[in-house]
Enzyme design. Structure first.
Site, short mmCIF file in Angstrom:
data_model
loop_
_atom_site.label_atom_id
_atom_site.label_comp_id
_atom_site.label_asym_id
_atom_site.label_seq_id
_atom_site.Cartn_x
_atom_site.Cartn_y
_atom_site.Cartn_z
N SER A 1 44.52 54.56 53.67
CA SER A 1 43.68 53.66 53.14
C SER A 1 42.22 54.28 53.03
O SER A 1 41.38 54.11 52.56
CB SER A 1 43.32 52.42 53.98
OG SER A 1 42.94 52.75 55.30
N THR B 1 25.35 14.89 29.36
CA THR B 1 26.41 14.75 30.17
C THR B 1 27.63 14.82 29.35
O THR B 1 27.72 14.35 28.19
CB THR B 1 25.94 13.35 31.01
OG1 THR B 1 26.19 12.47 29.92
CG2 THR B 1 24.83 13.45 31.77
N HIS B 2 28.98 15.00 29.95
CA HIS B 2 29.95 15.05 29.15
C HIS B 2 29.90 16.10 27.77
O HIS B 2 30.69 15.70 26.83
CB HIS B 2 30.36 13.80 28.66
CG HIS B 2 30.52 12.67 30.07
ND1 HIS B 2 31.54 12.48 30.67
CD2 HIS B 2 29.45 11.91 30.24
CE1 HIS B 2 31.12 11.60 31.57
NE2 HIS B 2 29.86 11.13 31.31
N ASN C 1 28.59 38.64 19.14
CA ASN C 1 29.38 38.19 20.02
C ASN C 1 28.78 38.12 21.18
O ASN C 1 28.24 39.24 21.70
CB ASN C 1 30.99 38.63 20.07
CG ASN C 1 31.62 38.37 18.81
OD1 ASN C 1 31.47 37.11 18.04
ND2 ASN C 1 32.53 39.28 18.36
N GLU D 1 30.76 36.03 28.21
CA GLU D 1 32.11 35.84 28.42
C GLU D 1 32.94 36.72 29.56
O GLU D 1 33.61 36.16 30.21
CB GLU D 1 32.65 36.31 27.10
CG GLU D 1 32.48 35.23 25.89
CD GLU D 1 32.93 35.81 24.53
OE1 GLU D 1 33.64 35.26 23.89
OE2 GLU D 1 32.37 37.10 24.05
N GLN E 1 44.43 45.65 57.07
CA GLN E 1 43.84 46.44 56.00
C GLN E 1 43.78 46.07 54.82
O GLN E 1 42.73 46.85 54.02
CB GLN E 1 44.90 47.82 56.37
CG GLN E 1 44.31 49.08 55.35
CD GLN E 1 45.25 50.18 56.02
OE1 GLN E 1 45.15 50.75 57.06
NE2 GLN E 1 45.99 50.82 54.99
N LYS F 1 39.95 45.15 52.65
CA LYS F 1 39.09 45.75 52.12
C LYS F 1 38.82 45.82 50.64
O LYS F 1 37.94 45.70 50.18
CB LYS F 1 38.98 47.13 52.97
CG LYS F 1 38.32 47.17 54.17
CD LYS F 1 38.70 48.46 54.88
CE LYS F 1 39.09 48.33 56.07
NZ LYS F 1 40.51 47.49 56.49
N1 ARG Z 1 42.89 51.23 58.74
C1 ARG Z 1 43.04 50.23 59.52
C2 ARG Z 1 42.56 48.91 59.15
O1 ARG Z 1 41.80 48.92 57.94
C3 ARG Z 1 42.22 50.59 60.75
C4 ARG Z 1 42.86 49.97 62.21
C5 ARG Z 1 44.35 50.63 62.36
N2 ARG Z 1 44.56 50.14 63.50
C6 ARG Z 1 46.04 50.39 64.02
N3 ARG Z 1 46.35 49.97 64.94
N4 ARG Z 1 46.88 50.80 62.98
O2 ARG Z 1 42.99 47.80 59.69
#
Ligand code: ARG
Length: 470
Positions: free
Chosen positions: A31, A163-164, A293, A298, A330, A333
């Site tokens: 990640s 309205t409407h 446009n 949009e 994870q 994010k």
């Molecule tokens: N990259 C992980 C997350 O975003 C961090 C925590 C990972 N913890 C674990 N026990 N593997 O959640």
């Protein structure tokens, strides 16, 4: 048993493993390419944690100094784009910890005492959302300012209210603009409310059960400007309500922007011709030379669905998770980051669009003179002459039908014709049928009369000046 061959690179957590991680798994689970966005929060959190560990006598002052020095150096490298991110180190936390240990040796290895990535990532994300709430709030303040500008600049513009999507009653342009001010005011209040629940420190919850080290959680929380510490370690490491709530607020903001966009698209059409959108905010057609446009509104309308999607993704992500931490988390994010990026770019661009919007005064005013916008006023007029409202409604309905069949407006009817509707009608009726008279009669608080709108505008202005997130 033959010797176990370790493939792949050694992990920070690799003690109990006899095999290296499969490369596919490494790629699949990494990640760092997106959670690196949390690096400054991660470093801030680590520094506070280290200071607390030293204060509690768990690591030495010497260690803290080294940790600080190392982390500062790492931060600078990341700031300047020189840091060597390694996907095989999974995430932002491990990348930084490994770099720190490489830099300062064993002291780096002591940083993770009484902590787990589970409470670490929850802390980082809370710090990040806290900062971003302020960013979004500032942007919304700018957008609100643009509506105040519109409302102040064009107090003399009347327009049909709907309205409407059917013409209903005449209103002031300023009144319409201030309606949006109110929506974004509520969004800012929602952000403030959300901030209260975001600003809680999970550090010290460790993996899930807390820690046996004699740490001072209140000190870490203070150092990081959190309002309080979390009360339950299991909940703290697995709770993402705060992220969901934030994305919900972003979704409501987008919903408001999308309503605004829809109006801009309609109003800019030749059928409405209510506004001139600034040329700089429109695009042409590659085939039809006449086209201008409204792509910006949009796109904002379109991107609203994308943010809602992230909200639903987060809710769904959480719905089946047993306590406590699960790797599923994870996935929070990217949804959060994209919802945030999308919303901030939309608020920003719509602020410029609103600030540069030009109402077509003559067109708007002309449009209030067709479509029987003062029919309610005529009914109210009859009520004031002692006729029950239901009966008045019926009389005016008949008058409208007469006008429709003869291609006229209420103002085209002669006094004789009007008297024919009801003998109580007198020549004072004409000021009631007048659009400006109608607008200015609606002077109850929150109404569209200029006097009421001016009060509303003053209050909005003052609110915008005074409002603070904390
Ligand atoms: N990259 C992980 C997350 O975003 C961090 C925590 C990972 N913890 C674990 N026990 N593997 O959640």
């Amino acid at each position: 048993m033959g010797e176990k061959k370790i493939q792949g690179k050694k992990k920070l957590w690799g003690g109990r493993f006899s095999q290296g991680t499969n490369e596919l798994v490494e790629k699949f689970s990494a990640s760092e390419h997106y959670d690196r966005r949390l690096y400054s929060q991660d470093i801030k959190g680590s520094e506070a944690h280290a200071r607390m560990l030293a204060r509690c006598g768990i690591i030495s002052q010497e260690d803290v100094k080294d940790i600080h020095k190392g982390l500062d150096k790492i931060k600078q490298e990341i700031d300047e784009g020189r840091f060597d991110w390694k996907p095989e180190l999974e995430d932002v936390h491990m990348n930084i910890e490994k770099a720190l240990t490489d830099l300062i040796g064993p002291a780096g290895g002591r940083l993770h005492t009484a902590r787990s990535r589970n409470d670490q990532v929850a802390t980082d994300l809370r710090l990040y959302v806290r900062e971003q709430i302020i960013v979004v709030d500032r942007l919304l303040a700018g957008l609100q300012g643009a509506f105040i500008h519109q409302a102040t600049q064009y107090t003399d513009v009347v327009m049909p209210g709907f309205t409407h999507l059917q013409k209903a009653q005449p209103i002031l342009w300023s009144h319409h603009m201030l309606a949006y001010f109110q929506m974004f005011k509520r969004d800012r209040l929602r952000l403030r409310d959300c901030l209260g629940r975001v600003n809680i420190c999970p550090l010290g919850s460790a993996a899930l059960a807390g820690t046996g080290f004699k740490i001072d959680r209140y000190m870490t929380a203070r150092e990081l400007d959190f309002d309080d510490i979390s009360a339950n370690s299991l909940d703290a490491v697995s709770d993402r309500d705060f992220a969901i709530e934030f994305v919900f607020v972003l979704s409501v903001i987008m919903m408001h922007l999308s309503r605004l966009s829809e109006e801009m698209v309609l109003w800019a059409s030749s059928e409405f011709s209510f506004v001139d959108l600034p040329d700089a905010f429109c695009t042409g057609s590659s085939i039809m030379p006449q086209k201008k446009n409204p792509d910006v509104p949009e796109l904002v309308r379109g991107k609203t669905g994308r943010v809602y999607g992230h909200l639903l993704a987060l809710l769904t992500l959480m719905k089946g998770l047993p306590l406590a931490y699960n790797r599923d988390l994870q996935e929070d994010k990217e949804a959060l980051f994209d919802a945030l990026d999308t919303t901030t770019s939309c608020v920003n661009i719509m602020k410029f669009l609103v600030a540069n919007l030009k109402p077509r005064k003559d067109r708007l005013e002309a449009d209030t003179r067709t479509g029987f916008l003062t029919a309610t006023d005529l009914a109210d007029y009859l009520v004031k002459k002692g006729i029950p409202f239901r009966q008045a409604h019926e009389i005016v309905g008949k008058a409208v039908a007469t006008c429709i069949s003869s291609g006229r407006e209420l103002t085209d009817l002669s006094l004789v014709e009007l008297k024919g509707l009801h003998p109580a009608i007198d020549d004072d009726v004409f000021q009631v049928l007048d659009v400006k008279g109608s607008v200015n009669s609606r002077n109850c608080p929150g109404g569209t009369a200029l006097s009421a709108v001016k009060i509303q505008l003053d209050e909005a202005d003052k609110w915008l000046e005074d409002f603070q997130l904390t």
